[in-house]
Motif scaffolding. Structure first.
Motif, PDB file in Angstrom:
ATOM      1  N   ARG A  85       0.947  -1.191  -0.196  1.00 33.30           N
ATOM      2  CA  ARG A  85       0.071  -0.104   0.084  1.00 33.30           C
ATOM      3  C   ARG A  85       0.807   1.200  -0.110  1.00 33.30           C
ATOM      4  NH1 ARG A  85      -5.123   0.811   3.805  1.00 33.30           N
ATOM      5  NH2 ARG A  85      -5.413   2.693   2.542  1.00 33.30           N
ATOM      6  N   ASP A  86       2.070   1.077   0.832  1.00 32.70           N
ATOM      7  CA  ASP A  86       2.847   2.385   0.911  1.00 32.70           C
ATOM      8  C   ASP A  86       3.532   2.753  -0.432  1.00 32.70           C
ATOM      9  OD1 ASP A  86       4.279   4.452   1.867  1.00 32.70           O
ATOM     10  OD2 ASP A  86       5.958   3.123   3.076  1.00 32.70           O
ATOM     11  N   GLU A  89       0.789   3.993  -2.753  1.00 33.38           N
ATOM     12  CA  GLU A  89       0.432   5.462  -2.331  1.00 33.38           C
ATOM     13  C   GLU A  89       1.390   6.414  -2.739  1.00 33.38           C
ATOM     14  OE1 GLU A  89      -2.596   4.534   1.295  1.00 33.38           O
ATOM     15  OE2 GLU A  89      -0.731   5.109   1.769  1.00 33.38           O
ATOM     16  N   ILE A 144      -6.358   0.207  -2.453  1.00 36.63           N
ATOM     17  CA  ILE A 144      -5.737   0.589  -3.642  1.00 36.63           C
ATOM     18  C   ILE A 144      -6.532   0.281  -5.020  1.00 36.63           C
ATOM     19  CG2 ILE A 144      -3.581  -0.043  -5.322  1.00 36.63           C
ATOM     20  CD1 ILE A 144      -2.952   1.812  -2.794  1.00 36.63           C
ATOM     21  N   PRO A 147     -10.374   3.264  -4.379  1.00 34.86           N
ATOM     22  CA  PRO A 147      -9.730   4.255  -3.209  1.00 34.86           C
ATOM     23  C   PRO A 147     -10.881   4.902  -2.476  1.00 34.86           C
ATOM     24  CG  PRO A 147      -9.439   4.591  -5.684  1.00 34.86           C
ATOM     25  CD  PRO A 147     -10.112   3.490  -5.608  1.00 34.86           C
TER      26      PRO A 147
ATOM     27  N   GLN B 273       0.318  11.173   5.595  1.00 37.30           N
ATOM     28  CA  GLN B 273       0.194  10.478   4.052  1.00 37.30           C
ATOM     29  C   GLN B 273      -1.349  10.279   4.012  1.00 37.30           C
ATOM     30  OE1 GLN B 273       2.099   7.080   1.879  1.00 37.30           O
ATOM     31  NE2 GLN B 273       3.739   7.143   3.426  1.00 37.30           N
ATOM     32  N   GLY B 277      -7.562  12.395   3.362  1.00 39.79           N
ATOM     33  CA  GLY B 277      -7.681  11.452   2.181  1.00 39.79           C
ATOM     34  C   GLY B 277      -9.201  11.102   1.920  1.00 39.79           C
TER      35      GLY B 277
END
Lengths: 159, 554
Positions: A85-86, A89, A144, A147, B273, B277
């Motif tokens: 995921r990191d 992103e 992912i 979203p 991060q 969102g």
């Protein structure tokens, strides 16, 4: 040749697991993160991460990589889910491959975290991995492959 | 309460189909034991000493009468006619058959229930105050937030293979009835300087082998950021929590190893991060969640008149009066009280309830409490909205069913894990200890004189019986193959949360009632005025208790 699931089809593939014992990159084997780091910038287009590796090291080089493999030495070590995921992103668009000892029933979650290729060490049940990749048609969280969390999609439908 | 829409229903239905397929493949030898283990655990299925144990999720302890009737049916049809309320407000079955578990899950799905993530190294059932929505000291109803957390944590793809289990609790009142300091994450709804309600976030609390009180990660968080902030904490934990030793794998160990400052910095870096969102909560979503937890149609009652009538009843029938004082709780609406149904009658394993009692409780919920019931982490059940003028008739019906033991908050209302009678992890039995204590201290007048007292029993270090936070804690230990019991004093689960201190060498099973009696006698002799056991202990310390208990051995 090892079998691989990519874009929902089973295919063959030449890449072999990284050889951590060697300082050098072995032909046909993924480089480890230290091997990748030691090579001249931009020369290696693949790398295989192990649990404990620092994903941020790849941050500036994501455009230079075609395949990032994330290894699962045991099926219960879930760090790779967060690594995937990191990476996505941070904007990684190339192939993200799960390798190692994960099981068919984890493919659904792996896919949601950003993996798009699956190469289990034991490929004798490869069809089962494919079959288990989409067992849920709905999900609550943002991920992912989706979203928007369910609550935002509920709202969109209500309005 | 929350009602599923088509999406929620589809998710649980697909989960049932998935587990049915997994069970079939396991029985056919297509899935190994090692592969099936995390899959069955994430559906609440343990393999225990005598049979599998199935843990059914009761999200934040809330049940409809329809669901309770279904649970009664399941215990009757698939089990031995009784169920067990756990310290995570869940329901456990002790005797299901593996082959039938998919059918049980399908029955549960038909009433909007499941067993998702009731075990395994993932985010478990979120718990809260059993008096949520009705407590007079509440700042805001915590249940919409629990439901928001439930949906976010259910089948979360990133956090299904954490280093260890992960428990979240939410509290929204003056008095903490959710033990938030003893959770991996504890969330408290409270106002900032401007009076706006938000969340104080604690992390790294926990019981088990190394009991720790949670540390503050965030003093005040805007409500809309709840999920992104939780996600950031989980990410730090998933990537950095220890995986080499299961006894050091909980987040409390990580928080201690990093120090709270460094841990907070790591969370803030992850949060940067995620913040703002798509997982940021919208006003619409918060309103939608709240819309399921509105007030039921309360009658307009003259509270003073109702209270007077009740006092007259209690005076005329002191047994009812005892129950009224101990087992009912103040309600925010005049003329109503919340009723706790004790599952701690002597001779019955604490928290156990039969299929017939469940059916009766469903009927009582329909007649007296808008069709809803609750489970509590003290292993009792609650009817939260009972009119004061109906309490006497409710009490009579409970009494006939053996459900009117007037001991809530007192010594015999003890918390107890299933222990060595059922659990394969246990070092020692816990149910017989509970029974022996309840039998010794059956005199209610003596119990009431002692005042509020929490006694918690765990059969092993995993601390399912929360022994560390009992005023008196009892822990089963293995001593060269024999079952022994270690006693601790001074634990507390409320705002002044504390971990109990070990009294000294452990005792044999037979000695425990005498030990408890000596502890109580010490308390009574040193007590000043109306002090509780905990107050006296905090004033005099452990020494006088130690001297008395170990005196004979010298």
């Amino acid at each position: 040749m090892p079998k691989l699931i990519k874009q929902d089809t089973i295919c063959s593939d030449d890449w072999l697991p990284a050889d951590a014992a060697s300082d050098q990159v072995t032909q046909h084997h993924f480089p480890t993160l230290p091997q990748w780091r030691a090579a001249a910038a931009g020369t290696l287009r693949t790398v295989q991460l192990q649990p404990g590796d620092v994903v941020a090291e790849l941050a500036g080089a994501l455009d230079t990589l075609d395949i990032i493999a994330v290894d699962f030495p045991v099926l219960t070590d879930g760090r790779g889910f967060s690594y995937a995921r990191d990476l996505r992103e941070r904007g990684y668009r190339g192939e993200l491959r799960a390798t190692g000892h994960f099981m068919p029933d984890q493919v659904h979650y792996l896919r949601r975290c950003g993996f798009d290729a699956f190469q289990p060490t034991d490929d004798s049940r490869i069809e089962e991995y494919l079959r288990q990749s989409r067992v849920f048609s709905e999900q609550y969280q943002a991920s992912i492959d989706q979203p928007l969390p369910l609550f935002r999609r509920r709202e969109a439908q209500a309005s | 309460m929350y009602i599923y829409d088509q999406y929620d229903q589809r998710i649980v239905d697909e989960r049932v189909a998935q587990f049915r397929d997994q069970t079939r493949r396991y029985l056919a030898g297509e899935l190994s034991d090692a592969e099936f283990l995390p899959l069955r655990l994430q559906n609440g299925l343990y393999v225990q000493r005598l049979a599998p144990m199935l843990r059914i999720a009761v999200p934040y302890g809330l049940l409809s009468s329809t669901q309770v009737r279904k649970l009664a049916h399941i215990t009757r049809h698939y089990d031995k006619g009784y169920a067990h309320v756990s310290t995570r407000q869940n329901i456990q079955l002790n005797w299901p058959i593996l082959e039938e578990v998919p059918d049980i899950l399908a029955e549960l799905a038909s009433v909007q229930m499941h067993a998702i993530q009731t075990s395994g190294n993932c985010i478990r059932n979120t718990t809260t105050d059993q008096f949520a929505g009705v407590a007079a000291d509440e700042r805001e109803d915590p249940r919409p937030w629990c439901e928001i957390i439930r949906q976010w944590s259910t089948l979360h793809p990133e956090f299904a293979f954490l280093p260890r289990k992960f428990k979240i609790a939410v509290c929204a009142s003056e008095q903490d009835r959710a033990a938030i300091h003893a959770h991996d994450i504890g969330v408290e709804l409270l106002p900032n300087a401007a009076g706006e309600l938000g969340f104080k976030v604690l992390a790294g609390g926990g019981l088990g082998r190394t009991p720790v009180i949670g540390s503050v990660v965030c003093e005040w968080l805007e409500k809309r950021h709840l999920l992104t902030y939780l996600e950031a904490i989980l990410r730090v934990y998933n990537q950095h929590g220890r995986r080499d030793n299961k006894y050091k794998a909980r987040i409390k160990i990580l928080v201690k190893a990093m120090g709270i400052e460094a841990f907070r910095d790591a969370v803030e870096a992850e949060w940067a991060q995620l913040k703002d969102g798509p997982s940021t909560l919208t006003d619409d979503e918060i309103e939608r969640a709240k819309s399921f937890f509105t007030s039921p149609p309360y009658a307009d009652i003259d509270g003073d008149a109702a209270r007077e009538a009740l006092a007259a009843r209690a005076a005329a029938d002191p047994i009812f009066g005892n129950w009224l004082t101990r087992n009912t709780h103040q309600h925010r609406v005049p003329g109503y009280r919340a009723v706790t149904i004790s599952l701690k009658a002597t001779g019955i394993a604490p928290g156990d309830v039969t299929d017939r009692q469940l059916d009766l409780l469903a009927d009582l919920a329909d007649s007296y409490s808008f069709g809803e019931l609750r489970t509590t982490h003290q292993q009792n059940m609650v009817l939260a909205d009972v009119e004061e003028n109906a309490l006497y008739s409710l009490w009579q019906r409970l009494q006939r069913a053996g459900l009117a033991t007037a001991n809530i908050g007192y010594l015999t209302d003890l918390i107890c894990c299933p222990g060595g009678d059922y659990c394969s992890l246990a070092n020692a039995k816990s149910i017989p200890i509970a029974e022996a204590i309840q039998a010794r201290f059956e005199d209610l007048d003596y119990l009431y004189d002692l005042g509020p007292l929490e006694l918690n029993i765990s059969g092993c270090m995993n601390a399912c019986g929360h022994h560390h936070i009992g005023h008196i804690g009892i822990l089963g230990v293995d001593k060269k193959g024999a079952e022994f019991y270690q006693v601790s004093l001074g634990g507390s689960q409320s705002k002044d949360a504390a971990i109990g201190k070990i009294l000294g060498p452990s005792f044999s099973q037979d000695a425990i009632p005498d030990v408890v009696e000596n502890l109580l006698a010490t308390f009574v002799s040193l007590r000043q005025g109306d002090e509780t056991f905990l107050q006296t202990y905090n004033r005099v310390g452990i020494e006088p208790f130690k001297e008395r208990v170990y005196a004979k051995a010298d």
